[in-house]
Each structure stands twice: as structure tokens, then as C-alpha cells.
Design a protein around this motif. Structure first.
Motif: not given
Length: 268
Positions: A97-114
Motif C-alpha cells: 500500500k505504501l509503495m502504491l501510494t508513492i506512485s499515486r500521490v499527485r506530486q513527483p516523489v524524489i528519492a535522495k539516497v546516501h
């Protein structure tokens, strides 16, 4: 995957939110556990994303991790503390559900990874719309090494990178470095760690300058068309573009381009 340490501040928020200039940064805040995805952390991130989705002032989202790493996957100690089939089923349903929510929120989601992004942490990176990493980042789907194939991370991974690259990560369980992650398309770009904030801020800021309606239309259309056959995809995209052309922001953008001025978006 992380065998989490019990030492932490129980009162600290599990997700931190910081808003600046139309960009909401959501920071996973279990640094003692390499931000392992406990039930509580996934719930807090789910709530934060749902809140952001409804916030029309937010045009881009950055997902980051506190402490020495981005996310080490699921919390193995928590999993082993309740080793029932019902518990496992609920955990992986919550994660899906969490992963699908990331894809479905209206805003682009950017991962900042370290640091590390492993197992469900690698799944988070693969799920986000864009991903940028520091040159010290390391990625893996290491479940095969402990008798637990990374089947749910596989869903996002196989949609982000080529089939052979995904299978190699899943079957070997080895870490790959930032350069390799960029080469196979798991991240958009790997940069020196002291430039990561600047790069992500620049990308997020550029996205936030666009029409929020257009961003939402485009993100939804991208994920809906990607699994259609090409004929159906063109038919769907033509309908979306026709509807988009009727929006006030499209008229404003075209008129601004013709008039050689900056557009003023209304989000409609």
C-alpha cells in the motif's frame, strides 16, 4: 533488511517534514536502525504522503533518510518477534500500500539516497519517480542470502531497471555501488556526497516551478499508460492530452510562451 537496535528515542517523530518553496521533504527518522521500515515507520510515512497529496501548496516531494543511511529494508527483529502468517501478510500488504501510494500521490516523489538502500529500502528507491544518490550509496536486494527472496522489492526493481540487471541483483544478493546503480537506471544520477543536497534541491525546485495540475496529470498518465500495449497507450494518452489542453494552466502556459513572459499557474 536490518536487525534493528532497540536503543532510540521513543518520543522522536518517525517521519520529519520540512516544507520550502513548494517542496516537502519527508525524512525517515529511525537512524539508530538505518531507517528500517517498522510497522510504525511505514504507517507514519503513509500518513505523511496522504497529507501531502491533499496539500495543494506542495508541488514536489523529497524522500530522505536520517543518520548514516537511507533505508535498510524491513525490521527483521520486529518481524521475528511476531512470526505468524497473519502478521507477515499484514506487513507486506502495508508495504505494498505504501509503495502504491508513492506512485499515486499527485506530486513527483524524489528519492535522495546516501549510505545503504537495501531490500525494501531499495524498493523505495525503485518506486520513487526520480532518484539521486551520493557516491557513497550502496544498493542490494539481499534476501536470498538469508533464505527470503526479495519478492516484493522485485516488483519495483523490475519496473525500474532491465530484466537481466534485476535478476542479477535478486539472485546474487550482492551490493552494487552508486556508479552501477546509475548505469542500470536504478537512480537518475550519482553525485559526490557534498553535492547531493544541491542537486536534489535543484531538481525539486525546477519541478515545483511547473503547473501543479500538469504535474499531477502527467504523473498519473505515465503510470497508467506504461502497462498498456502501444495502441491502447496512444489512445489513452490522446484523451489525456485533449483534456489537459482544455485546462486553464495549459492556455496560460501557451499564451505565456507566445507572449515571451513567465506563466502564472492557477492549478486548474
Amino acid at each position: 533488511m536490518s536487525a534493528a537496535s532497540p536503543s532510540h528515542d521513543a518520543n522522536a517523530p518517525l517521519v520529519l517534514r520540512d516544507d520550502r518553496d513548494g517542496v516537502a521533504t519527508l525524512t525517515l527518522n529511525r537512524p539508530h536502525a538505518r531507517n528500517a521500515l517498522s510497522v510504525g515507520l511505514m504507517g507514519a510515512l503513509q500518513d505523511a504522503l496522504e497529507t501531502v497529496h491533499e496539500d495543494r501548496s506542495v508541488r514536489a516531494v523529497v524522500l530522505a533518510g536520517a543518520g548514516p543511511g537511507f533505508c535498510a529494508g524491513h525490521d527483521l527483529k520486529e518481524i521475528r518477534a511476531n512470526p505468524t502468517e497473519a502478521s507477515h501478510e499484514a506487513l507486506f500488504a502495508q508495504c505494498a500500500k505504501l509503495m502504491l501510494t508513492i506512485s499515486r500521490v499527485r506530486q513527483p516523489v524524489i528519492a535522495k539516497v546516501h549510505g545503504i538502500a537495501t531490500a525494501a529500502g531499495c524498493q523505495l528507491v525503485a518506486t520513487c519517480d526520480l532518484a539521486y544518490c551520493a557516491d557513497n550509496a550502496r544498493f542490494a536486494t539481499p534476501g536470498v542470502n538469508i533464505g527470503l527472496f526479495c519478492s516484493t522489492p522485485m516488483v519495483a526493481l523490475t519496473r525500474a531497471v532491465g530484466r537481466k540487471a534485476a535478476m542479477e541483483m535478486l539472485l546474487l544478493g550482492d551490493m552494487i555501488d552508486a556508479e552501477e546503480a546509475e548505469r542500470i537506471g536504478l537512480v537518475n544520477r550519482a553525485v559526490p556526497i557534498d553535492q547531493l543536497d544541491e542537486v536534489v534541491d535543484g531538481v525539486a525546485g525546477k519541478i515545483a516551478s511547473k503547473s501543479p495540475l500538469t504535474l499531477a496529470v502527467g504523473k498519473e498518465a505515465f503510470y497508467r499508460q506504461i502497462d498498456l500495449d502501444v495502441e491502447a497507450a496512444y489512445a489513452y494518452a490522446a484523451r489525456v492530452m485533449t483534456e489537459n489542453m482544455m485546462a486553464r494552466d495549459a492556455a496560460e502556459g501557451i499564451d505565456a510562451f507566445i507572449g515571451k513572459r513567465a506563466p502564472v499557474w492557477c492549478g486548474q
